[in-house]
Design an enzyme around this catalytic site. Structure first.
Site, PDB file in Angstrom:
ATOM      1  CD  GLN A 104     -66.104   6.234  29.882  1.00 12.67           C
ATOM      2  OE1 GLN A 104     -65.227   5.951  29.050  1.00 12.67           O
ATOM      3  NE2 GLN A 104     -66.281   7.473  30.311  1.00 12.67           N
TER       4      GLN A 104
ATOM      5  CB  CYS B 154     -58.422  21.158  44.584  1.00 16.49           C
ATOM      6  SG  CYS B 154     -57.817  22.352  45.761  1.00 16.49           S
TER       7      CYS B 154
ATOM      8  CB  ALA C 166     -74.592   7.751  28.371  1.00 19.37           C
TER       9      ALA C 166
ATOM     10  CB  SER D 118     -72.378   7.943  25.261  1.00 24.48           C
ATOM     11  OG  SER D 118     -71.795   9.137  24.835  1.00 24.48           O
TER      12      SER D 118
END
Lengths: 403, 139
Positions: free
Chosen positions: A181, A326, A73, A201
């Site tokens: 998706q 993080c 994709a 995809s």
């Protein structure tokens, strides 16, 4: 039950064993180059490639001649956006997209900006959906292309592609849709949908990684400037020897999706609702993204006053994704959740659960009890939870340090 | 991300979790960090008449390294005088926990928490602040 439990089907899916089985002969005995015209090795491979093209086209009700093979994709997005923008740039150099798009679209747009194109990045509404009036208002006389994803990878919301496409048609704007998706999760009928370019995809739909496709409408015909040059494969749009085994895998995966998606989505929806019901009775939890306009397999939820990375660490028996990245000194929460107007705290404390073909009720029940237990433990040691319980409004607190 | 065994140990078995009454005599409270940045530490120290930290408690919102840094600091400050506690450096914390470079800010925050708690204690005593910014505890 095997640990960790995989609830990250939007990151990638396992290859369905039926798909793997179909692929293997094209690695060993049927290894021919589909471009070889002079012997049966080539003819066999070419036949397999064309059968797969038909299967991909069938899932989205398109003509097989409208399907171009790519590596995935990301490449499809690049080919569609750069290819159309460059081909039609004499008509105008303005493009429109949405802040919650995948990086494959956003970074491609950024790249075009550096070569003189102008891009409008629209804010979605708080539920993640695009405001159609805002979209219409963003269109200018020099707008050549708009790119809006059908299903968001983080929050699973489904954009109203038909309505957005109609607005594009009214204004003569080329419409690209990233559907990576969406396949196997929502019905796609390209004979009805006013869409010009659509990216697919394989590996989000139980096919192999490394293969994708771009739908390029024939009527009215959309022209693209090729981004990969060479032997002139795929009618000159994408040169490079076709990866027969990958293509066969994508075809089989999309055939299975077409035949089984109705029943599969119902089953997965029941599991997702079970997960939602199990978590929704906790205090201070927030669902990110619209719950109605949403694929059945996605649940993105923020657990307030708990930091995402420590939660991920606590639930290492679940393979899930966090909206908190993080990993650098500057903690950056999910740009998708930020675009919805979620506070940094809520974005940091979000978990994305994505269910799939092999998820069981037992998996879901395990996830619910683990999450409840660990969130409670982390809240026990969270000063923010303590303040909240003491009735302190965190927005009024003067925070000491900015790290 | 791979965590060191020490971080995992402190994360899974955090020491001295809890709170003192911040108005109690001898209790200093430091709250550092911000929710928007992804970590907030609250460190409380209880200081006896000899000026020795006899108990410490913490609560932390943050990643595993942040939780481990504050947990470790509560162990370290106990039994130390205020001045000894102020001598704890972020680099000592980072080294003890084998923090990777991207997590150094967690140890910095833990050092800041000690300073903030001491400042709060001194402010309550009415002692002149010796250079540390006095932070009003939020909790």
């Amino acid at each position: 039950m095997k640990l960790p439990v995989y609830l990250d089907y939007s990151a990638t899916t396992p290859v369905d064993p039926r798909v793997a089985e179909k692929m293997i002969p094209f690695l060993t005995e049927n290894f021919g180059n589909p471009a070889s015209r002079s012997h049966t090795f080539g003819w066999t491979a070419e036949q397999a490639v064309e059968n797969a093209r038909e299967e991909v086209a069938k899932l989205v009700n398109a003509d097989p001649r409208e399907i171009v093979w790519t590596s995935g994709a990301t490449e499809s997005d690049n080919l569609a956006i750069k290819g159309a923008a460059e081909f039609y740039q004499t008509k105008g150099r303005h493009l429109i997209t949405v802040k919650t798009e995948h990086k494959a679209v956003l970074d491609t747009m950024r790249e075009l900006e550096s070569s003189g194109f102008e891009v409008t990045y629209l804010e979605p509404m708080a539920n993640g959906l695009l405001d159609l009036d805002a979209f219409r208002a963003a269109i200018r006389p020099d707008t050549v292309l708009a790119s809006v994803m059908q299903v968001n990878n983080e929050i699973g919301v489904i954009q109203d592609i038909a309505a957005i496409g109609r607005i594009c048609r009214e204004h003569g704007v080329i419409f690209h849709v990233d559907a990576a998706q969406a396949t196997g999760k929502v019905e796609i009928d390209l004979e009805q949908l006013p869409v010009d370019l659509m990216s697919f995809s394989a590996h989000k739909t139980y096919g192999p990684k490394g293969i994708g496709a771009l739908y390029v409408r024939r009527k009215p015909r959309i022209r693209l400037k090729a981004q990969m040059h060479g032997g002139g494969h795929e009618r000159g749009l994408r040169s490079g020897t076709l990866a027969t085994h990958q293509i066969v895998g994508m075809g089989e995966a999309f055939r299975i999706a077409r035949e089984e998606m109705a029943a599969e989505n119902e089953r997965i929806r029941r599991l997702r609702d079970r997960l939602l019901a199990g978590l929704a009775d906790m205090e201070e939890v927030f669902i990110n993204g619209d719950l109605e306009q949403r694929v059945p397999h996605n649940l993105n939820i923020s657990f307030n006053y708990v930091e995402g990375e420590s939660l991920m660490m606590a639930i290492k028996d679940l393979a899930v994704s966090s909206g908190s990245a993080c990993t650098s000194a500057s903690l950056e929460p999910s740009y998708v959740l930020r675009a919805l107007g979620r506070s940094d705290e809520l974005a940091h404390s979000s978990i994305r659960f994505t269910l799939g073909r092999y998820t069981t009720a037992e998996d879901v029940d395990f996830a619910i009890s683990l999450i409840k237990d660990k969130v409670a433990r982390l809240r026990e040691i969270s000063p923010l939870w303590e303040m909240y319980k003491d009735g302190i409004d965190l927005n009024t607190v003067q925070w000491a340090a900015a790290h | 991300m791979a965590y060191s065994d020490k971080v995992i140990d402190h994360y899974e078995n955090p020491r001295n979790v809890g709170s003192f009454d911040k108005d109690e005599d001898g209790v200093g409270t430091g709250v550092v960090g911000a929710p928007a940045c992804g970590d907030v530490m609250k460190l409380q120290i209880k200081i006896n008449e000899e000026g020795v930290i006899e108990d410490a408690k913490f609560k932390t919102y943050g990643c595993g390294s942040a939780i481990a840094s504050s947990s470790l600091v509560t162990e370290w400050v106990k039994g130390k005088t205020v001045d000894e506690a102020l001598a704890i450096k972020n680099s000592d914390i980072a080294e003890a926990l084998a923090l990777p470079p991207v997590k150094i800010h967690c140890s910095v925050l833990a050092e800041d928490a000690i300073k903030a708690a001491v400042s709060d204690y001194k402010a309550k005593l009415g002692v002149a602040d010796d250079g540390y910014e006095i932070r009003k505890s939020a909790a």
